[in-house]
Motif scaffolding. Structure first.
Motif, PDB file in Angstrom:
ATOM      1  N   GLY A  44       0.803  -1.213   0.000  1.00  0.00           N
ATOM      2  CA  GLY A  44       0.000   0.000   0.000  1.00  0.00           C
ATOM      3  C   GLY A  44       0.836   1.262   0.000  1.00  0.00           C
ATOM      4  O   GLY A  44       1.986   1.270  -0.427  1.00  0.00           O
ATOM      5  N   GLU A  64      -3.825  -2.937   0.822  1.00  0.00           N
ATOM      6  CA  GLU A  64      -4.682  -3.959   0.218  1.00  0.00           C
ATOM      7  C   GLU A  64      -5.529  -4.649   1.281  1.00  0.00           C
ATOM      8  O   GLU A  64      -5.041  -4.979   2.357  1.00  0.00           O
ATOM      9  CB  GLU A  64      -3.851  -5.013  -0.509  1.00  0.00           C
ATOM     10  N   ASN A  68      -4.792  -9.273   1.647  1.00  0.00           N
ATOM     11  CA  ASN A  68      -3.566  -8.633   1.184  1.00  0.00           C
ATOM     12  C   ASN A  68      -3.224  -9.007  -0.257  1.00  0.00           C
ATOM     13  O   ASN A  68      -2.071  -9.033  -0.655  1.00  0.00           O
ATOM     14  CB  ASN A  68      -2.400  -8.967   2.123  1.00  0.00           C
ATOM     15  N   GLU A  69      -4.238  -9.346  -1.051  1.00  0.00           N
ATOM     16  CA  GLU A  69      -4.051  -9.606  -2.469  1.00  0.00           C
ATOM     17  C   GLU A  69      -4.501  -8.362  -3.231  1.00  0.00           C
ATOM     18  O   GLU A  69      -5.369  -7.628  -2.766  1.00  0.00           O
ATOM     19  CB  GLU A  69      -4.904 -10.792  -2.902  1.00  0.00           C
ATOM     20  N   ILE A  70      -3.944  -8.104  -4.389  1.00  0.00           N
ATOM     21  CA  ILE A  70      -4.348  -6.939  -5.170  1.00  0.00           C
ATOM     22  C   ILE A  70      -5.795  -7.134  -5.616  1.00  0.00           C
ATOM     23  O   ILE A  70      -6.133  -8.120  -6.275  1.00  0.00           O
ATOM     24  CB  ILE A  70      -3.405  -6.727  -6.367  1.00  0.00           C
ATOM     25  N   ASN A  71      -6.660  -6.222  -5.197  1.00  0.00           N
ATOM     26  CA  ASN A  71      -8.089  -6.323  -5.455  1.00  0.00           C
ATOM     27  C   ASN A  71      -8.708  -4.945  -5.281  1.00  0.00           C
ATOM     28  O   ASN A  71      -8.020  -3.975  -5.000  1.00  0.00           O
ATOM     29  CB  ASN A  71      -8.715  -7.358  -4.517  1.00  0.00           C
ATOM     30  N   LYS A  74      -9.908  -2.046  -0.284  1.00  0.00           N
ATOM     31  CA  LYS A  74      -8.755  -1.386   0.340  1.00  0.00           C
ATOM     32  C   LYS A  74      -9.037  -1.184   1.822  1.00  0.00           C
ATOM     33  O   LYS A  74     -10.168  -0.916   2.222  1.00  0.00           O
ATOM     34  CB  LYS A  74      -8.467  -0.023  -0.298  1.00  0.00           C
TER      35      LYS A  74
END
Length: 182
Positions: A44, A64, A68-71, A74
């Motif tokens: 982040g 994230e 904690n995966e990119i998605n 937030k």
């Protein structure tokens, strides 16, 4: 200052991952099926600074969520603290003692964290758990003695796949003492 990348969010007066014990004791205990913890490497951005003549510190961050995966989910957090006595937080001026770290001071802070975590296994079943953590801390320094206390309250809306509508709350208290012998 701005941090971008993987880092531990600035929340309490002490880091949850460099404590004296064998395991981190506060802010990191998973609730139900939600495996969320304040990770030492969340992805982040964080802004952090000092104002108020070097006596007030703040931090704001966006990291994230959902494991904690990119998605698109937030997590957001913030911290503010004030220091009374001793050396300023920026280390500037006022230190007449040749050992300024042997000060007499107290720093009090408050923080909050709001996020979402994905509960379950993507291949079988999942649900989103919205949660928040609020807390405060005190960092007291009296010459060679340093006492730190952190208190948190957290609430998870849907942390269990077995009972998807159950909400859970938790309270944590952490106290740590350091004394410089030599």
């Amino acid at each position: 200052n701005v941090r971008l990348g993987r880092f531990e969010p600035t929340l309490a007066a002490v880091t949850a991952h460099r404590t004296l014990g064998l395991t981190p004791w506060f802010l990191v205990a998973p609730v139900g099926d939600n495996g969320f913890s304040i990770d030492p490497a969340q992805l982040g951005v964080e802004g952090k600074g000092i104002f108020g003549k070097g006596r007030i510190e703040y931090a704001l961050g966006l990291v994230e969520g959902a494991g904690n995966e990119i998605n698109t989910a937030k997590d957001v957090y913030g911290r503010i603290s004030a220091k009374f006595g001793g050396m300023r937080l920026d280390g500037v001026g006022g230190a007449t003692d040749p050992q300024p770290w042997r000060e007499v001071s107290v720093q009090v802070g408050a923080f909050s964290y709001y996020g979402q975590a994905l509960v379950g296994d993507r291949a079988i079943a999942t649900q989103t758990d919205e949660f928040f953590i609020v807390g405060g801390d005190v960092n007291l320094t009296w010459r060679d003695l340093n006492l730190v206390g952190v208190f948190t309250y957290g609430n998870n809306k849907r942390p269990s796949l077995m009972n998807p509508n159950d909400s859970l709350s938790n309270w944590n208290l952490y106290v740590q003492a350091h004394y410089v012998l030599y």
